[in-house]
Design an enzyme around this catalytic site. Structure first.
Site, mmCIF file in Angstrom:
data_model
loop_
_atom_site.group_PDB
_atom_site.id
_atom_site.type_symbol
_atom_site.label_atom_id
_atom_site.label_comp_id
_atom_site.label_asym_id
_atom_site.label_seq_id
_atom_site.Cartn_x
_atom_site.Cartn_y
_atom_site.Cartn_z
ATOM 1 N N ARG A 62 1.314 -1.529 0.029
ATOM 2 C CA ARG A 62 -0.068 -0.321 -0.220
ATOM 3 C C ARG A 62 1.001 1.535 -0.336
ATOM 4 O O ARG A 62 0.364 2.514 -0.219
ATOM 5 C CB ARG A 62 -0.786 -0.136 0.623
ATOM 6 N N TYR A 116 -16.237 14.162 -17.265
ATOM 7 C CA TYR A 116 -16.558 13.313 -16.966
ATOM 8 C C TYR A 116 -17.476 13.358 -15.392
ATOM 9 O O TYR A 116 -17.234 13.897 -14.993
ATOM 10 C CB TYR A 116 -15.494 11.886 -16.546
ATOM 11 N N ASP A 189 -7.409 16.693 -17.397
ATOM 12 C CA ASP A 189 -7.870 14.667 -17.735
ATOM 13 C C ASP A 189 -7.453 14.773 -18.742
ATOM 14 O O ASP A 189 -7.918 14.859 -19.779
ATOM 15 C CB ASP A 189 -9.430 14.352 -16.555
ATOM 16 N N LYS A 214 -8.670 3.011 -19.846
ATOM 17 C CA LYS A 214 -8.854 3.131 -21.209
ATOM 18 C C LYS A 214 -7.559 3.400 -22.226
ATOM 19 O O LYS A 214 -7.315 2.503 -22.182
ATOM 20 C CB LYS A 214 -9.075 4.833 -21.488
HETATM 21 N N1 PLP Z 1 -11.547 10.345 -17.001
HETATM 22 C C1 PLP Z 1 -12.380 10.409 -17.446
HETATM 23 C C2 PLP Z 1 -12.385 11.477 -18.679
HETATM 24 C C3 PLP Z 1 -13.460 9.051 -18.068
HETATM 25 O O1 PLP Z 1 -13.652 9.342 -19.529
HETATM 26 C C4 PLP Z 1 -13.475 8.262 -16.634
HETATM 27 C C5 PLP Z 1 -13.776 7.194 -16.987
HETATM 28 O O2 PLP Z 1 -14.812 7.102 -18.055
HETATM 29 C C6 PLP Z 1 -12.659 8.621 -16.005
HETATM 30 C C7 PLP Z 1 -11.931 9.855 -15.460
HETATM 31 C C8 PLP Z 1 -13.129 7.697 -14.575
HETATM 32 O O3 PLP Z 1 -11.701 6.708 -15.099
HETATM 33 P P1 PLP Z 1 -12.208 5.170 -14.337
HETATM 34 O O4 PLP Z 1 -13.236 4.513 -14.399
HETATM 35 O O5 PLP Z 1 -11.064 4.391 -14.560
HETATM 36 O O6 PLP Z 1 -12.285 5.173 -12.124
#
Ligand code: PLP
Length: 383
Positions: A62, A116, A189, A214
């Site tokens: 951890r 998101y 992001d 992704k």
């Molecule tokens: N940021 C974006 C742009 C996303 O599309 C997503 C998920 O679809 C996330 C963050 C969150 O990622 P996770 O599903 O790995 O927690």
């Protein structure tokens, strides 16, 4: 020692036999999966030194693990940051980045209206409970960003390089200049672009976050999140969130993502080229009223001329190659209906305001032959 082991009962031997061998002399060419929750040393004094920080070393997964550290080193290098920290999911990474900005009661976050959905909810439900305010803005309108920044005096600005699902591209350089005017920090992001296409820290962002689930992983078989910061100062806060909240990336997932990174360049080249060709093809299709494609990345969003959920479902149900999936960035082509998936929780009127119409379908273009992708989408549009 061998003598002693021999004398021990077989149940004891089964527990200890073969474990904790000296590391091999040859260096493995790929990072091994250190599937060990904890690490031992030859003496208690040495363990004490590692705990105190006097001696570098791993102690408990951890707090850090060599497999995860390899992924963090790779991401730090490709995003050109000072430090990187890996988490269990993209959301855990977004949360950690926000915490590292030292938000307090009364602080304001100037957030993209196109973030998101879970990131918006995190701000508006979790952070708001600690009296952190969120103001939303359309980051594609820099004048509005300037105005709202002036009015709200934010401590943090947060946006996505390419927004979901309308694929608006953020001018990171200009946004970073606005953040600097207010002594605010800019979190980007970068999930939709990946460091292969855009490196936000080089454009002035302070922190980059990724859902590694992704494009970085790329095969729909793992979840993870990464934060990379331009400033070593963030190490302490990012590490503390990992250690104390515990949303640490598992070593198997770290390995999958590290492996995914190796092919990110070739996947991205192919996915971007396929997306470009698909977008220009769909521009000619009479059943499509609008194609969203910013000429960057592997995602294309289309608005069906028949702007209804029924038409969107009919099209998506008729697909034979593209997968109906809630994710993106994978090697295979996938489709998502934002109005009933990523933006389901918004009121219909708010969805309309944002331009997320019922006939909107997001396509994450894969690495398959573009002729097969186009043929599948064409036949489904005719259904
Ligand atoms: N940021 C974006 C742009 C996303 O599309 C997503 C998920 O679809 C996330 C963050 C969150 O990622 P996770 O599903 O790995 O927690």
């Amino acid at each position: 020692m061998r003598e002693q082991t021999k004398k021990r009962h077989i149940t004891t031997q089964l527990v200890h036999a073969g474990e904790r061998q000296a590391p091999p002399e040859a260096q493995p060419v790929a990072t091994p999966i250190y599937a060990s929750a904890t690490f031992t040393y030859s003496s208690m004094e040495e363990i004490d030194q590692v705990f105190s920080g006097e001696k570098a070393g791993y102690i408990y997964t951890r707090y850090g693990n060599p497999t995860t550290a390899a992924l963090e080193a790779a991401m730090r290098e490709v995003e050109e940051g000072a430090i990187a920290c890996a988490y269990a999911t993209g959301m855990a990474a977004v949360h950690a980045a926000l915490i590292a900005c030292d938000l307090k009661a009364g602080s304001t976050v100037l957030a993209s209206q196109d973030l998101y959905g879970a990131t918006t909810s995190l701000l508006q439900s979790v952070f708001s409970a600690f009296a952190v305010n969120t103001v939303t803005v359309d980051y594609s309108d820099l004048n509005e960003v300037r105005e709202k920044a002036r009015a709200s005096r934010p401590q943090v600005l947060i946006a996505e390089t390419i927004s979901n699902p309308l694929l608006k591209v953020c001018d990171i350089e200009a946004t970073a200049a606005i953040a600097r005017e207010h002594n605010a920090r800019l979190i980007i992001d970068n999930t939709f672009a990946s460091p292969y296409l855009v490196q936000p820290l080089k454009l002035g962002a302070d922190m980059v976050v990724h859902s590694a689930t992704k494009y970085l992983g790329g095969h729909a078989d793992t979840m993870g999140g990464i934060v990379v910061s331009r400033d070593e100062f963030d190490q302490q806060a990012l590490f503390s969130v990992m250690k104390l909240v515990g949303g640490v990336l598992g070593v198997w997932d770290a390995h999958e993502i590290l492996r995914g990174l190796k092919t990110l360049g070739v996947r991205m080249e192919r996915q971007c080229e396929n997306a470009r060709r698909l977008a220009s093809h769909l521009n000619e299709n009479a059943r499509v009223s609008r194609v969203h494609y910013p000429n960057l990345g592997g995602l294309v969003a289309i608005e069906l001329r028949e702007d209804t959920q029924e038409a969107a479902f009919r099209f998506m149900n008729a697909l034979q190659l593209a997968v109906r999936s809630t994710s993106l960035g994978d090697v295979f082509t996938s489709v998502l209906h934002p109005a009933t998936a990523s933006h389901r929780d918004l009121l219909p009127v708010r969805r309309r305001e944002l331009g997320i119409v019922d006939g909107l379908v997001r396509i994450s273009v894969g690495i398959e032959s573009i002729d097969d992708i186009i043929a599948d989408i064409e036949q489904a549009l005719s259904a």
